[in-house]
Design a protein around this motif. Structure first.
Motif, PDB file in Angstrom:
ATOM      1  N   UNK A 138       0.840  -1.197   0.000  1.00  0.00           N
ATOM      2  CA  UNK A 138       0.000   0.000   0.000  1.00  0.00           C
ATOM      3  C   UNK A 138       0.881   1.254   0.000  1.00  0.00           C
ATOM      4  N   UNK A 139       1.999   1.199   0.713  1.00  0.00           N
ATOM      5  CA  UNK A 139       2.913   2.342   0.741  1.00  0.00           C
ATOM      6  C   UNK A 139       3.420   2.664  -0.657  1.00  0.00           C
ATOM      7  N   UNK A 140       3.785   1.636  -1.427  1.00  0.00           N
ATOM      8  CA  UNK A 140       4.274   1.865  -2.789  1.00  0.00           C
ATOM      9  C   UNK A 140       3.145   2.356  -3.682  1.00  0.00           C
ATOM     10  N   UNK A 141       1.968   1.806  -3.534  1.00  0.00           N
ATOM     11  CA  UNK A 141       0.800   2.275  -4.283  1.00  0.00           C
ATOM     12  C   UNK A 141       0.645   3.780  -4.076  1.00  0.00           C
ATOM     13  N   UNK A 142       0.746   4.218  -2.822  1.00  0.00           N
ATOM     14  CA  UNK A 142       0.575   5.644  -2.504  1.00  0.00           C
ATOM     15  C   UNK A 142       1.694   6.509  -3.065  1.00  0.00           C
ATOM     16  N   UNK A 143       2.899   5.967  -3.155  1.00  0.00           N
ATOM     17  CA  UNK A 143       4.018   6.715  -3.754  1.00  0.00           C
ATOM     18  C   UNK A 143       3.802   6.868  -5.258  1.00  0.00           C
ATOM     19  N   UNK A 144       3.305   5.811  -5.904  1.00  0.00           N
ATOM     20  CA  UNK A 144       3.176   5.827  -7.364  1.00  0.00           C
ATOM     21  C   UNK A 144       1.942   6.577  -7.867  1.00  0.00           C
ATOM     22  N   UNK A 145       0.883   6.640  -7.092  1.00  0.00           N
ATOM     23  CA  UNK A 145      -0.349   7.284  -7.570  1.00  0.00           C
ATOM     24  C   UNK A 145      -0.154   8.730  -8.038  1.00  0.00           C
ATOM     25  N   UNK A 146       0.621   9.560  -7.340  1.00  0.00           N
ATOM     26  CA  UNK A 146       0.828  10.930  -7.833  1.00  0.00           C
ATOM     27  C   UNK A 146       1.509  10.990  -9.207  1.00  0.00           C
ATOM     28  N   UNK A 147       2.193   9.916  -9.601  1.00  0.00           N
ATOM     29  CA  UNK A 147       2.842   9.856 -10.917  1.00  0.00           C
ATOM     30  C   UNK A 147       1.845   9.490 -12.011  1.00  0.00           C
ATOM     31  N   UNK A 148       0.592   9.326 -11.628  1.00  0.00           N
ATOM     32  CA  UNK A 148      -0.505   9.018 -12.548  1.00  0.00           C
ATOM     33  C   UNK A 148      -0.253   7.758 -13.390  1.00  0.00           C
ATOM     34  N   UNK A 149      -0.101   6.615 -12.728  1.00  0.00           N
ATOM     35  CA  UNK A 149       0.098   5.369 -13.480  1.00  0.00           C
ATOM     36  C   UNK A 149      -1.153   5.014 -14.278  1.00  0.00           C
ATOM     37  N   UNK A 150      -0.950   4.325 -15.379  1.00  0.00           N
ATOM     38  CA  UNK A 150      -2.057   3.858 -16.206  1.00  0.00           C
ATOM     39  C   UNK A 150      -2.633   2.604 -15.552  1.00  0.00           C
ATOM     40  N   UNK A 151      -3.832   2.735 -14.972  1.00  0.00           N
ATOM     41  CA  UNK A 151      -4.449   1.629 -14.246  1.00  0.00           C
ATOM     42  C   UNK A 151      -4.976   0.543 -15.177  1.00  0.00           C
ATOM     43  N   UNK A 152      -4.939   0.790 -16.484  1.00  0.00           N
ATOM     44  CA  UNK A 152      -5.445  -0.196 -17.449  1.00  0.00           C
ATOM     45  C   UNK A 152      -4.339  -1.049 -18.067  1.00  0.00           C
ATOM     46  N   UNK A 153      -3.080  -0.733 -17.771  1.00  0.00           N
ATOM     47  CA  UNK A 153      -1.988  -1.547 -18.315  1.00  0.00           C
ATOM     48  C   UNK A 153      -2.139  -2.966 -17.774  1.00  0.00           C
ATOM     49  N   UNK A 154      -1.934  -3.934 -18.678  1.00  0.00           N
ATOM     50  CA  UNK A 154      -2.122  -5.343 -18.337  1.00  0.00           C
ATOM     51  C   UNK A 154      -0.789  -6.049 -18.179  1.00  0.00           C
ATOM     52  N   UNK A 155      -0.744  -6.975 -17.237  1.00  0.00           N
ATOM     53  CA  UNK A 155       0.457  -7.790 -17.051  1.00  0.00           C
ATOM     54  C   UNK A 155       0.499  -8.907 -18.094  1.00  0.00           C
ATOM     55  N   UNK A 156       1.461  -9.796 -17.978  1.00  0.00           N
ATOM     56  CA  UNK A 156       1.616 -10.850 -18.990  1.00  0.00           C
ATOM     57  C   UNK A 156       0.448 -11.815 -19.031  1.00  0.00           C
ATOM     58  N   UNK A 157      -0.393 -11.782 -18.023  1.00  0.00           N
ATOM     59  CA  UNK A 157      -1.587 -12.620 -17.993  1.00  0.00           C
ATOM     60  C   UNK A 157      -2.841 -11.842 -18.399  1.00  0.00           C
ATOM     61  N   UNK A 158      -2.639 -10.603 -18.813  1.00  0.00           N
ATOM     62  CA  UNK A 158      -3.766  -9.777 -19.232  1.00  0.00           C
ATOM     63  C   UNK A 158      -4.528  -9.148 -18.086  1.00  0.00           C
TER      64      UNK A 158
END
Length: 193
Positions: free
Chosen positions: A81-101
């Protein structure tokens, strides 16, 4: 040399060395042999302070590696959760899919990361996203979970966030049917709710 220093320091969680490399002009998007950036290395190892430095410097939370992971996607695997909170201000693309889609929510559901699921659902991530296996986070929590308290809570959280309990897998089997078949009585009761 400077780029290698950045990657090595990020992987090791050495914040001072990362700050120095960034200040001296290291390429924030430099890649190691597996195409991982410093931010991805920091995210995967949950080096929060290092990630803070890299995000503040403008590192890309969506940089894909050779395995099709990104700094954002790995938070679903680690459950940080700590990393999630650090990355959110960088506006990550929440729709990017991993190798399993799948989006980051799905591995978090599979691994029983309750606090992460609670937090990521606040972002507006697609609670009914279907991965390449034909599974949603709800299906993963039931199929790959063990029905314990943490999976029961994840099922509750997903349903409260609008998860469609009627979405079936590719064989037409719903989460409730999977729960019953696996003997997950408490989960089945929640799904019947």
């Amino acid at each position: 040399m400077l780029d290698e220093q950045l990657l090595t320091a990020a992987a090791a969680g050495e914040a001072a060395a990362v700050r120095e490399a960034v200040t001296e002009g290291a390429d924030l998007e430099a890649r190691d042999g597996r195409r991982r950036t410093a931010l991805l290395l920091a995210s995967a190892a949950d080096h929060v302070e290092v990630a803070q430095i890299l995000v503040a410097a403008g590192a890309d939370p969506n940089a894909l590696d050779a395995q099709h992971d990104t700094p954002w996607l790995v938070t679903g695997v680690t459950g940080s959760v700590a990393m999630l909170r650090v990355l959110l201000p960088a506006k990550p693309d929440l729709t990017i899919r991993n190798r399993y889609g799948g989006v980051s929510l799905i591995p978090a559901c599979e691994r029983g990361h309750v606090d992460y699921v609670r937090e990521v659902l606040k972002t507006g991530i697609d609670v009914n996203h279907v991965n390449d296996l034909g599974w949603t986070g709800l299906l993963e929590a039931v199929i790959l979970g063990d029905g314990s308290a943490k999976y029961q809570e994840i099922v509750r959280l997903l349903l409260a966030a609008g998860a469609d309990r009627e979405l079936a897998d590719r064989d037409g089997v719903t989460s409730l049917q999977h729960a019953v078949k696996k003997g997950q009585r408490e989960v089945a009761d929640i799904l019947r709710g």
